[in-house]
Design a protein around this motif. Sequence first.
Motif, mmCIF file in Angstrom:
data_model
loop_
_atom_site.group_PDB
_atom_site.id
_atom_site.type_symbol
_atom_site.label_atom_id
_atom_site.label_comp_id
_atom_site.label_asym_id
_atom_site.label_seq_id
_atom_site.Cartn_x
_atom_site.Cartn_y
_atom_site.Cartn_z
ATOM 1 N N LEU A 326 -0.967 24.005 53.215
ATOM 2 C CA LEU A 326 -0.654 22.759 54.170
ATOM 3 C C LEU A 326 -0.924 21.662 53.553
ATOM 4 O O LEU A 326 -0.195 20.412 53.408
ATOM 5 C CB LEU A 326 -1.426 23.042 55.357
ATOM 6 C CG LEU A 326 -1.304 21.851 56.397
ATOM 7 C CD1 LEU A 326 0.225 21.970 56.933
ATOM 8 C CD2 LEU A 326 -1.942 21.959 57.617
ATOM 9 N N ARG A 327 -1.977 21.596 52.579
ATOM 10 C CA ARG A 327 -2.334 20.514 51.917
ATOM 11 C C ARG A 327 -1.228 19.956 50.692
ATOM 12 O O ARG A 327 -0.949 18.802 50.530
ATOM 13 C CB ARG A 327 -3.981 20.486 51.024
ATOM 14 C CG ARG A 327 -3.981 19.539 50.254
ATOM 15 C CD ARG A 327 -5.611 19.591 49.616
ATOM 16 N NE ARG A 327 -6.627 19.766 50.607
ATOM 17 C CZ ARG A 327 -7.938 20.275 50.309
ATOM 18 N NH1 ARG A 327 -8.151 20.267 49.196
ATOM 19 N NH2 ARG A 327 -8.619 20.127 51.376
ATOM 20 N N ALA A 328 -0.829 21.196 50.216
ATOM 21 C CA ALA A 328 0.215 21.001 49.236
ATOM 22 C C ALA A 328 1.604 20.620 49.854
ATOM 23 O O ALA A 328 2.435 19.734 49.160
ATOM 24 C CB ALA A 328 0.460 22.304 48.305
ATOM 25 N N LEU A 332 3.443 16.378 49.219
ATOM 26 C CA LEU A 332 4.754 15.920 49.056
ATOM 27 C C LEU A 332 5.054 14.659 49.382
ATOM 28 O O LEU A 332 6.135 14.043 48.668
ATOM 29 C CB LEU A 332 5.537 16.775 49.760
ATOM 30 C CG LEU A 332 5.727 18.421 49.114
ATOM 31 C CD1 LEU A 332 6.568 19.129 50.176
ATOM 32 C CD2 LEU A 332 6.227 18.486 47.832
ATOM 33 N N LEU A 333 4.353 13.861 50.302
ATOM 34 C CA LEU A 333 4.564 12.679 50.580
ATOM 35 C C LEU A 333 3.966 11.662 49.460
ATOM 36 O O LEU A 333 4.254 10.513 49.610
ATOM 37 C CB LEU A 333 3.904 12.172 51.891
ATOM 38 C CG LEU A 333 4.747 12.885 53.235
ATOM 39 C CD1 LEU A 333 3.567 12.539 54.335
ATOM 40 C CD2 LEU A 333 5.989 12.569 53.248
ATOM 41 N N HIS A 334 3.437 12.108 48.525
ATOM 42 C CA HIS A 334 2.787 11.448 47.657
ATOM 43 C C HIS A 334 4.226 11.256 46.615
ATOM 44 O O HIS A 334 4.024 10.217 45.680
ATOM 45 C CB HIS A 334 1.934 12.044 46.591
ATOM 46 C CG HIS A 334 0.572 12.103 47.402
ATOM 47 N ND1 HIS A 334 -0.717 12.307 46.758
ATOM 48 C CD2 HIS A 334 0.293 12.086 48.783
ATOM 49 C CE1 HIS A 334 -1.662 12.054 47.554
ATOM 50 N NE2 HIS A 334 -1.151 11.893 48.847
ATOM 51 N N ARG A 340 9.981 7.577 50.711
ATOM 52 C CA ARG A 340 10.910 6.626 51.083
ATOM 53 C C ARG A 340 12.038 7.394 52.233
ATOM 54 O O ARG A 340 12.505 6.788 53.237
ATOM 55 C CB ARG A 340 11.662 5.940 49.907
ATOM 56 C CG ARG A 340 10.959 5.294 48.957
ATOM 57 C CD ARG A 340 11.550 4.542 48.131
ATOM 58 N NE ARG A 340 10.598 3.601 47.127
ATOM 59 C CZ ARG A 340 11.016 2.809 46.449
ATOM 60 N NH1 ARG A 340 12.436 2.261 46.357
ATOM 61 N NH2 ARG A 340 10.238 2.167 45.585
ATOM 62 N N ILE A 341 12.436 8.401 51.925
ATOM 63 C CA ILE A 341 13.533 8.962 52.723
ATOM 64 C C ILE A 341 12.726 9.190 54.378
ATOM 65 O O ILE A 341 13.300 9.223 55.088
ATOM 66 C CB ILE A 341 14.037 10.305 52.239
ATOM 67 C CG1 ILE A 341 14.762 10.081 50.776
ATOM 68 C CG2 ILE A 341 14.623 11.143 53.375
ATOM 69 C CD1 ILE A 341 15.195 11.513 50.106
ATOM 70 N N ALA A 342 11.510 9.866 54.133
ATOM 71 C CA ALA A 342 10.865 10.142 55.478
ATOM 72 C C ALA A 342 10.466 8.729 56.217
ATOM 73 O O ALA A 342 11.032 8.713 57.416
ATOM 74 C CB ALA A 342 9.510 10.711 54.997
ATOM 75 N N VAL A 454 12.478 17.772 46.724
ATOM 76 C CA VAL A 454 11.552 18.892 47.197
ATOM 77 C C VAL A 454 11.567 20.161 46.270
ATOM 78 O O VAL A 454 12.680 20.660 46.020
ATOM 79 C CB VAL A 454 11.719 19.302 48.441
ATOM 80 C CG1 VAL A 454 10.444 20.235 48.910
ATOM 81 C CG2 VAL A 454 11.524 18.060 49.431
ATOM 82 N N PRO A 455 10.498 20.461 45.676
ATOM 83 C CA PRO A 455 10.653 21.697 44.826
ATOM 84 C C PRO A 455 11.045 23.039 45.734
ATOM 85 O O PRO A 455 10.610 22.956 47.092
ATOM 86 C CB PRO A 455 9.124 22.074 44.279
ATOM 87 C CG PRO A 455 8.547 20.931 45.049
ATOM 88 C CD PRO A 455 9.157 20.185 45.697
#
Length: 524
Positions: A326-328, A332-334, A340-342, A454-455
């Motif tokens: 969950l931390r990973a 992703l917001l980093h 910017r999309i979010a 996103v990977p």
Amino acid sequence: MYVADSRAVAPEAPATTPSADSAARPRAGRRRAAVAPTVLALGTVSLITDVSSEMVTAVLPLYLVAGLGLSPLGFGLLDGIYNGFSALVRLVGGHLADRGGGRHKWVAGAGYALSAACKPLLLVAQTLTPIGLVLAADRTGKGLRTAPRDALISLSSTPENRGRAFGVHRAMDTAGALLGPLVAFLILRATVDGYDAVFMVSFCVAVVGVLVLVLFVPGGAATQAGAARVSDTGAGAVRPSDTGACAGSGAMSGPASDSGAGTAYGSRSKSGSESGAGSESGSGSGAEPDPGTGAGAGASSGAAGLECATGAGAPAGPAPAPRPTLRAALALLHRPELRRIAVCALLLGLATVSDSFVFLLLQRRLGVPDRWFALLPLGTAAAFLLLAVPLGRLADRAGRWRVFVGGHGALLLAYALLLSSWQGTAAACAVLLLHGGFYAATDGVLMAAASDSVPSELRSSGLALVQTGQALARFVCSLGFGAAWTAWGDRTALTASAVLLALCAVLALGLRPIRPSVPSEGLV
């Protein structure tokens, strides 16, 4: 499936290591399906499920406001739960799908099953609290299934066709949304206890959708396994873990025999000759060693082939990727492009009035009889169905963010028409056309844009982050719009929403995402 097409390379041509550019280009002479079978299977599931859910959605506003006598504020609360509660579990669904090692299908299936089980419970819920609990459970199912389903679509599509894939899926989904209100309308016309019949038929249709998912949608594990097969969807590039030094030995051993260097790429070596390392006898062509290559064409080549056949001397494959945490997922917001999309999706969601309120406004302005109310969603669904694929292809070519923001411009124009003095059937058709165009330009396009950032191993979680912010914003909008309608009237509430939407669209243009830095993988 890893064997490269040897006919595409002359047998006499020496094998060369494929470049990254060649891996990203389609192989000449090999045609790829524009839309993967997984997308079509998921589209069928969504079509059937949307028939079920839109049967309920089409009658729910009238059932709650006219049938049970809820105020606009009470309806806004329930509508916020219906459209926004899924945000609370959407990230959980995405995380479970990623952490489960490719269990996207089964997490999505649990969500579909939960939503189906809630349909008959509407028969016994008659007051605000039990109806809210039933709708919350139904939206929990939607939250669980949305991100894993979209991840399956993204992972099963190549980057250059991703917008089209989401467009096709949304078009099939919208075909169900088109049929659902029509079925509800026919049931209401043909039965005495129309609402009860609608809820029961909706349940039966939802069960069919779950069965189609279980029987015909490939498992998520198989989907993730295909993510590394860029060679199968691109130019036949090899996975290093599959070929290791075998392909390299074939490329360095000089002239090859009948096995040919052309089959060296992407083949799972069974013998020295199959890897292109030497001839059938293992002695090669007897050529002198080529300076700088580090290998000859004779016994050394045969030995290299033997090592490939037995696995000895081959480098160990890459270590298994760690299970996503969950931390990973939150990290992703980093990534600036995803953040910017979010943020843009959240801002624009704050000014997106829910469909139910739009239809109630249309009914009040045009005096639509109650028995025809269930047909209003047909206009939005029809426009969505006609425009989803063309706008998805336009987004692939002209830019996804331009199409996404342009869709909110169409919604703003629909608000303006609702506030104008234009009356009649033509006004209603124009509003519904713009409303459907808004969804066609934003729903799948947003997911395609987020997928580029996103990977693949965190695709469900990444998409869930964007969806969560958007759904929470729409939940707040439903509550605020219902409260404003109750306090100041529908016209004032809609005017405030239109002004807010215009401001958020300007901010979204200023926060335009940068070029994605994450390479996207495609599948068969």
